[in-house]
Write a protein that holds these residues in place. Structure first.
Motif, short mmCIF file in Angstrom:
data_model
loop_
_atom_site.label_atom_id
_atom_site.label_comp_id
_atom_site.label_asym_id
_atom_site.label_seq_id
_atom_site.Cartn_x
_atom_site.Cartn_y
_atom_site.Cartn_z
N THR A 102 0.83 -1.21 0.00
CA THR A 102 0.00 0.00 0.00
C THR A 102 0.86 1.26 0.00
O THR A 102 0.50 2.27 -0.62
N LEU A 103 2.01 1.21 0.69
CA LEU A 103 2.94 2.34 0.66
C LEU A 103 3.43 2.58 -0.76
O LEU A 103 3.45 3.73 -1.25
N TYR A 104 3.80 1.50 -1.43
CA TYR A 104 4.27 1.63 -2.81
C TYR A 104 3.16 2.18 -3.71
O TYR A 104 3.40 3.07 -4.53
N GLY A 105 1.95 1.66 -3.53
CA GLY A 105 0.84 2.16 -4.34
C GLY A 105 0.58 3.64 -4.11
O GLY A 105 0.34 4.40 -5.07
N GLY A 106 0.65 4.08 -2.86
CA GLY A 106 0.44 5.49 -2.57
C GLY A 106 1.51 6.38 -3.19
O GLY A 106 1.21 7.44 -3.75
N ILE A 107 2.76 5.94 -3.11
CA ILE A 107 3.85 6.74 -3.70
C ILE A 107 3.73 6.80 -5.21
O ILE A 107 3.94 7.85 -5.83
N VAL A 108 3.35 5.68 -5.82
CA VAL A 108 3.18 5.67 -7.28
C VAL A 108 2.05 6.61 -7.69
O VAL A 108 2.16 7.35 -8.67
N VAL A 109 0.96 6.58 -6.94
CA VAL A 109 -0.17 7.46 -7.27
C VAL A 109 0.24 8.93 -7.12
O VAL A 109 -0.15 9.78 -7.94
N ILE A 110 1.03 9.24 -6.11
CA ILE A 110 1.52 10.62 -5.95
C ILE A 110 2.39 11.01 -7.15
O ILE A 110 2.32 12.15 -7.64
N MET A 111 3.20 10.08 -7.63
CA MET A 111 4.00 10.35 -8.83
C MET A 111 3.10 10.64 -10.03
O MET A 111 3.36 11.57 -10.81
N MET A 112 2.04 9.86 -10.18
CA MET A 112 1.12 10.09 -11.28
C MET A 112 0.40 11.43 -11.13
O MET A 112 0.14 12.13 -12.12
N CYS A 113 0.10 11.80 -9.89
CA CYS A 113 -0.53 13.10 -9.65
C CYS A 113 0.41 14.24 -10.03
O CYS A 113 -0.02 15.28 -10.54
N ALA A 114 1.70 14.05 -9.77
CA ALA A 114 2.68 15.07 -10.15
C ALA A 114 2.71 15.25 -11.66
O ALA A 114 2.78 16.38 -12.17
N ILE A 115 2.62 14.14 -12.39
CA ILE A 115 2.58 14.24 -13.85
C ILE A 115 1.29 14.92 -14.30
O ILE A 115 1.29 15.79 -15.17
N GLY A 116 0.17 14.54 -13.67
CA GLY A 116 -1.11 15.13 -14.05
C GLY A 116 -1.21 16.61 -13.76
O GLY A 116 -1.89 17.35 -14.48
N SER A 117 -0.52 17.07 -12.72
CA SER A 117 -0.56 18.50 -12.35
C SER A 117 0.48 19.31 -13.10
O SER A 117 0.73 20.47 -12.74
N GLN A 118 1.09 18.72 -14.13
CA GLN A 118 2.15 19.39 -14.88
C GLN A 118 3.32 19.74 -13.96
O GLN A 118 3.93 20.80 -14.07
#
Length: 292
Positions: A99-115
């Motif tokens: 779950t930690l890994y999933g959360g960090i990956v999602v934050i990375m994807m959010c960073a890409i989505g927020s430009q």
């Protein structure tokens, strides 16, 4: 070879030329052709112009492959722990690590989505879609919402892992103390999750290198006179053979590294019997085996 063929279809090229403009395939991929129903796959990961958007798409696909690979390894580890009956490690370390890994990956994807507006991702102004996440969860999964949820998941996972590590340290005093457990989770696990995922960006980099090499060879082929020149034909044949040899070695090494370092180290444990000679070592006597 099969992987290269699949990647070539996704990139929409064969030996540096567009598939939909090559004679044998052009008619098949057009409307009414035998392959028209799957023509959307051709060039879905285009590297024809190497624009910023194309590079970002390549990196997204590379990271997605890495996420699947790493999650698979973590699931195999949880399966091994469950079979071994190590429930404390399973519930307090392995599952929270996933779950930690999933959360960090999602934050990375959010960073890409927020430009890459990392400092303000949680702000309500970021209503953009989250790469891969919105596809699976729906339109409600916007950057600001998903960022807040992911941060909570990451913090909760870290707390559970710290508690589990401290409990394990109390049962096994010689394997560390509470301070080392906290530092390992806070720095080691989080950085590891980020670094191991980014490591798969090398797949996209290999594709970009592939496109650059083919562009060089094809431009040289054109400048030497094309099909009417023997030197140009030798250039394109020899150049493609050289590229296949170079990339075969490079891709082999990189994929081997991802399997051995990123994948197997997360779940594999050697448990086979060590090698032993059939007969004991003798000092004064020797066995002589007679053929029948």
């Amino acid at each position: 070879g099969a992987s290269a063929a699949i990647a070539g279809v996704g990139a929409g090229e064969a030996f540096g030329y567009h598939l939909d403009h090559l004679g044998p395939f052009e008619g098949l991929l057009e409307e009414g052709g035998a392959l028209y129903s799957v023509s959307w796959i051709v060039g879905i990961l285009s590297v024809a112009e190497l624009t910023f958007d194309q590079v970002i798409n390549i990196l997204k696909v590379s990271l997605f492959i890495g996420i699947i690979h790493l999650v698979w390894a973590m699931i195999l580890r949880m399966q091994r722990l469950a079979q071994a009956g190590q429930k404390l490690v399973l519930y307090m370390e392995a599952i929270p690590n996933l779950t930690l890994y999933g959360g960090i990956v999602v934050i990375m994807m959010c960073a890409i989505g927020s430009q890459y507006d990392v400092m303000n991702m949680y702000s309500r102004v970021h209503t953009e879609a989250v790469p891969w996440v919105t596809v699976f969860l729906g339109d409600w999964a916007q950057v600001w919402i998903v960022t807040r949820i992911a941060v909570i998941v990451v913090i909760a996972s870290m707390v559970i892992m710290m508690v589990g590590g401290i409990m394990h340290a109390k049962k096994h005093p010689g394997e560390g103390d509470a301070g080392s457990v906290v530092m390992e989770v806070f720095l080691g696990k989080t950085v590891e999750s980020l670094a191991h995922t980014i490591s798969y960006a090398r797949l996209g980099i290999m594709l970009l290198v592939h496109a650059a090499l083919l562009l060089t060879v094809n431009n040289a082929y054109t400048s030497l006179g094309g099909a009417e020149s023997g030197g140009a034909i030798a250039m394109i044949v020899g150049g493609n053979l050289g590229i296949m040899m170079i990339e075969g070695l490079i891709v082999y090494i990189q994929s081997l590294r991802l399997h051995l370092y990123e994948f197997f180290t997360k779940w594999y444990a050697g448990g086979a019997r060590p090698f032993a000679q059939l007969r004991q070592e003798l000092i004064y006597n020797n066995f002589i085996w007679k053929k029948k």
